[in-house]
Design a protein around this motif. Structure first.
Motif, short mmCIF file in Angstrom:
data_model
loop_
_atom_site.label_atom_id
_atom_site.label_comp_id
_atom_site.label_asym_id
_atom_site.label_seq_id
_atom_site.Cartn_x
_atom_site.Cartn_y
_atom_site.Cartn_z
N THR A 22 0.84 -1.19 0.00
CA THR A 22 0.00 0.00 0.00
C THR A 22 0.88 1.24 0.00
N TYR A 23 0.28 2.39 -0.32
CA TYR A 23 1.04 3.63 -0.26
C TYR A 23 1.49 3.91 1.17
N SER A 24 0.59 3.85 2.11
CA SER A 24 0.96 4.13 3.50
C SER A 24 1.87 3.04 4.04
N ALA A 25 2.93 3.48 4.73
CA ALA A 25 3.84 2.53 5.36
C ALA A 25 3.35 2.11 6.75
N LEU A 26 2.26 2.69 7.22
CA LEU A 26 1.74 2.30 8.53
C LEU A 26 0.87 1.05 8.37
N THR A 27 1.55 -0.04 8.07
CA THR A 27 0.89 -1.34 7.93
C THR A 27 0.68 -1.91 9.34
N PRO A 28 -0.11 -2.95 9.47
CA PRO A 28 -0.26 -3.59 10.78
C PRO A 28 1.09 -4.02 11.38
N GLU A 29 2.00 -4.51 10.55
CA GLU A 29 3.31 -4.94 11.05
C GLU A 29 4.13 -3.75 11.55
N VAL A 30 4.12 -2.65 10.81
CA VAL A 30 4.84 -1.44 11.25
C VAL A 30 4.23 -0.91 12.54
N ARG A 31 2.91 -0.86 12.59
CA ARG A 31 2.22 -0.40 13.80
C ARG A 31 2.62 -1.25 15.01
N ALA A 36 -1.39 8.90 8.08
CA ALA A 36 -1.73 7.73 8.90
C ALA A 36 -1.08 7.81 10.28
N LEU A 37 0.20 8.18 10.32
CA LEU A 37 0.90 8.31 11.60
C LEU A 37 0.29 9.40 12.47
N THR A 38 0.01 10.54 11.86
CA THR A 38 -0.59 11.67 12.59
C THR A 38 -1.96 11.29 13.13
N ASP A 39 -2.78 10.65 12.30
CA ASP A 39 -4.10 10.21 12.74
C ASP A 39 -4.02 9.18 13.86
N SER A 40 -2.90 8.45 13.94
CA SER A 40 -2.72 7.43 14.97
C SER A 40 -2.08 7.99 16.24
N GLY A 41 -1.84 9.30 16.27
CA GLY A 41 -1.34 9.93 17.49
C GLY A 41 0.16 10.08 17.61
N TYR A 42 0.90 9.75 16.57
CA TYR A 42 2.35 9.90 16.62
C TYR A 42 2.76 11.33 16.28
N ALA A 70 11.24 9.50 6.03
CA ALA A 70 12.04 9.81 4.84
C ALA A 70 11.78 8.73 3.79
N GLY A 71 12.30 8.95 2.58
CA GLY A 71 12.23 7.93 1.54
C GLY A 71 11.58 8.38 0.26
N VAL A 72 10.92 7.44 -0.39
CA VAL A 72 10.32 7.59 -1.70
C VAL A 72 8.84 7.26 -1.56
N ASP A 73 8.02 7.84 -2.14
CA ASP A 73 7.74 9.01 -2.93
C ASP A 73 7.01 10.04 -2.07
N SER A 74 7.46 11.26 -2.10
CA SER A 74 6.89 12.30 -1.25
C SER A 74 5.40 12.52 -1.46
N GLU A 75 4.99 12.56 -2.72
CA GLU A 75 3.60 12.92 -3.03
C GLU A 75 2.63 11.76 -2.87
N THR A 76 3.13 10.56 -2.63
CA THR A 76 2.24 9.42 -2.42
C THR A 76 2.55 8.75 -1.08
N THR A 77 3.62 7.99 -1.03
CA THR A 77 3.93 7.18 0.15
C THR A 77 4.23 8.02 1.39
N ILE A 78 5.09 9.02 1.27
CA ILE A 78 5.45 9.84 2.43
C ILE A 78 4.21 10.57 2.93
N LEU A 79 3.45 11.15 2.01
CA LEU A 79 2.24 11.89 2.39
C LEU A 79 1.21 10.97 3.04
N ALA A 80 0.95 9.81 2.44
CA ALA A 80 -0.03 8.87 3.01
C ALA A 80 0.42 8.38 4.38
N THR A 81 1.72 8.11 4.53
CA THR A 81 2.24 7.63 5.80
C THR A 81 2.17 8.73 6.86
N MET A 82 2.48 9.96 6.47
CA MET A 82 2.41 11.09 7.40
C MET A 82 0.99 11.23 7.95
#
Length: 165
Positions: A78-87, A115-121, A101-113
């Motif tokens: 998935t685009y977001s790196a906040l998978t169940p395993e990462v969580r 997801a992490l923010t919504d999860s309280g990090y 950090a990493g690849v791609d800012s406009e998809t993966t980094i943004l989606a992960t940011m």
């Protein structure tokens, strides 16, 4: 240094999808910068997670380019790196702050940011260690959005340097 009676906030470094099947264009520099940052600053983190996006063309292949003794590698689809395993890794290590950090800012980094923010990090973006497969303009637009969401003080201008290839 932690205040007396108060432990330091536990931090993780999460680097997404720096893998050979995504390079070969304007992103070639990102591997060198991220690996240098890992080598020089990896010891500062309580947890390091490297994600590897598995897709139809690389299924069954290890195309990840980064390494660190402390790193946990997590495959994702998935685009977001906040998978169940990462969580699970973040929760077990009691992480409160994630540097992204990493690849791609406009998809993966943004989606992960998001997801992490919504999860309280608490999230900080390592701006010079993020890249975009599409265009530099896409990276800049994503940084602007993330700065608006996180506050510009959480977009850190670290990790970049001249790369000789």
């Amino acid at each position: 240094m932690a205040e007396k009676g108060r432990e330091a906030m536990k931090k993780a470094l999460l680097i997404t999808d720096v893998q050979e099947d995504f390079l070969g264009n304007t992103l070639d520099y990102i591997e060198t910068l991220c690996q240098k940052y890992l080598d020089e600053h990896g010891h500062e983190y309580d947890l390091i997670i490297l994600t590897h996006w598995v897709h139809e063309d690389n299924r069954g292949e290890d195309t990840l380019l980064l390494h660190h003794d402390k790193a946990v590698v997590v495959e994702k689809t998935t685009y977001s790196a906040l998978t169940p395993e990462v969580r699970d890794h973040l929760e077990k290590a009691r992480i409160e702050e994630v540097h992204l950090a990493g690849v791609d800012s406009e998809t993966t980094i943004l989606a992960t940011m998001f997801a992490l923010t919504d999860s309280g990090y608490k999230v900080k973006i390592l701006q010079r260690l993020c890249g975009s497969y599409f265009t530099h303009g896409s990276n800049a637009m994503a940084m602007k959005v993330m700065g608006q969401v996180l506050g510009h003080e959480n977009i850190l201008n670290v990790g970049g340097a001249r790369v000789w290839m």
